[in-house]
Design a protein around this motif. Structure first.
Motif, short mmCIF file in Angstrom:
data_model
loop_
_atom_site.label_atom_id
_atom_site.label_comp_id
_atom_site.label_asym_id
_atom_site.label_seq_id
_atom_site.Cartn_x
_atom_site.Cartn_y
_atom_site.Cartn_z
N GLY A 1 -46.70 4.28 19.02
CA GLY A 1 -46.72 2.93 19.57
C GLY A 1 -47.06 2.77 21.04
O GLY A 1 -47.05 1.65 21.55
N LYS A 2 -47.36 3.84 21.75
CA LYS A 2 -47.74 3.73 23.17
C LYS A 2 -49.17 3.20 23.27
O LYS A 2 -50.03 3.56 22.47
CB LYS A 2 -47.71 5.10 23.85
CG LYS A 2 -46.39 5.49 24.43
CD LYS A 2 -46.10 4.67 25.66
CE LYS A 2 -45.23 5.47 26.60
NZ LYS A 2 -44.66 4.65 27.63
N LEU A 3 -49.44 2.37 24.27
CA LEU A 3 -50.78 1.86 24.51
C LEU A 3 -51.47 2.76 25.52
O LEU A 3 -51.02 2.90 26.65
CB LEU A 3 -50.72 0.41 25.01
CG LEU A 3 -50.12 -0.58 24.03
CD1 LEU A 3 -50.05 -1.97 24.64
CD2 LEU A 3 -50.89 -0.59 22.72
N VAL A 4 -52.56 3.40 25.07
CA VAL A 4 -53.26 4.42 25.85
C VAL A 4 -54.64 3.90 26.23
O VAL A 4 -55.32 3.24 25.45
CB VAL A 4 -53.39 5.73 25.02
CG1 VAL A 4 -54.18 6.78 25.76
CG2 VAL A 4 -52.01 6.26 24.68
N ASN A 5 -55.06 4.22 27.44
CA ASN A 5 -56.37 3.84 27.96
C ASN A 5 -57.40 4.86 27.46
O ASN A 5 -57.52 5.96 27.99
CB ASN A 5 -56.29 3.85 29.50
CG ASN A 5 -57.55 3.34 30.15
OD1 ASN A 5 -58.30 2.58 29.56
ND2 ASN A 5 -57.76 3.74 31.38
N PHE A 6 -58.14 4.48 26.39
CA PHE A 6 -59.11 5.40 25.80
C PHE A 6 -60.16 4.59 25.06
O PHE A 6 -59.84 3.61 24.40
CB PHE A 6 -58.42 6.38 24.84
CG PHE A 6 -59.26 7.57 24.50
CD1 PHE A 6 -59.31 8.65 25.37
CD2 PHE A 6 -60.02 7.59 23.36
CE1 PHE A 6 -60.12 9.74 25.09
CE2 PHE A 6 -60.82 8.68 23.06
CZ PHE A 6 -60.87 9.77 23.93
N ILE B 1 -61.29 -1.73 30.84
CA ILE B 1 -60.70 -0.58 30.16
C ILE B 1 -60.68 -0.82 28.66
O ILE B 1 -60.91 -1.93 28.19
CB ILE B 1 -59.27 -0.28 30.66
CG1 ILE B 1 -58.32 -1.42 30.33
CG2 ILE B 1 -59.27 0.05 32.14
CD1 ILE B 1 -56.86 -1.09 30.49
N ASP B 2 -60.37 0.23 27.93
CA ASP B 2 -60.21 0.18 26.48
C ASP B 2 -58.79 0.65 26.17
O ASP B 2 -58.30 1.58 26.82
CB ASP B 2 -61.22 1.11 25.82
CG ASP B 2 -62.64 0.78 26.22
OD1 ASP B 2 -63.18 -0.17 25.64
OD2 ASP B 2 -63.19 1.45 27.11
N VAL B 3 -58.16 0.02 25.20
CA VAL B 3 -56.77 0.35 24.90
C VAL B 3 -56.62 0.64 23.41
O VAL B 3 -57.14 -0.10 22.57
CB VAL B 3 -55.83 -0.81 25.31
CG1 VAL B 3 -54.38 -0.47 24.97
CG2 VAL B 3 -55.98 -1.13 26.79
#
Length: 146
Positions: A73-78, A65-67
């Motif tokens: 400040g949220k870590l999102v998978n994108f 995955i990419d973060v």
């Protein structure tokens, strides 16, 4: 401070990846590992819960995955640098000057459709956080590569 925060994110993600992959390493067989790039991104919209879940059902050894970090400040998978290719961000926020994950809050991003670009059956598929990815692979044989 920005460099320290990025270093902390890398350290945390590396620890998560190591911890998750070590639990699945016991279940692997001899031979190459199967790594689902952005989840099962050839059969579901990349970096979504649908792609992660499909990779688990397909018994991938790991999901890659990419973060990225949101404005709040949220870590999102994108993956991409900007969100135009795989979301409806231009429709939802037409007057914004840039479309980077870091320019938006999680509450803004969670409203996006990250699935319809791939296929109509994925319309409404949301972006997900790193926490969601971890939740989806917990208690499975599939590890995490971030």
């Amino acid at each position: 401070m920005r460099g320290r925060a990025a270093g902390l994110v890398v350290a945390v993600l590396s620890g998560v990846a190591l911890a998750m992959s070590s639990t699945s390493a016991q279940a692997t067989t001899d031979g190459p590992d199967v790594i689902a790039h952005r989840g099962s991104s050839g059969m579901a919209p990349e970096n979504t819960a649908a792609a992660i879940d499909l990779a688990v059902r397909q018994r991938a050894d790991h999901v890659e995955i990419d973060v990225q970090r949101t404005k709040d400040g949220k870590l999102v998978n994108f993956h991409d640098c900007t969100m135009e290719r795989t979301t409806n961000i231009e429709d939802l926020y037409p007057d914004r000057p840039r479309y980077r994950v870091s320019d938006f809050t999680w509450n803004e991003l969670r409203q996006l459709d990250a699935g319809s670009w791939f296929h109509d059956k994925y319309t409404g598929e949301p972006l997900i956080t790193l926490d969601t990815v971890i939740h989806h692979i917990q208690h499975t044989r599939t590890g995490l590569l971030a």
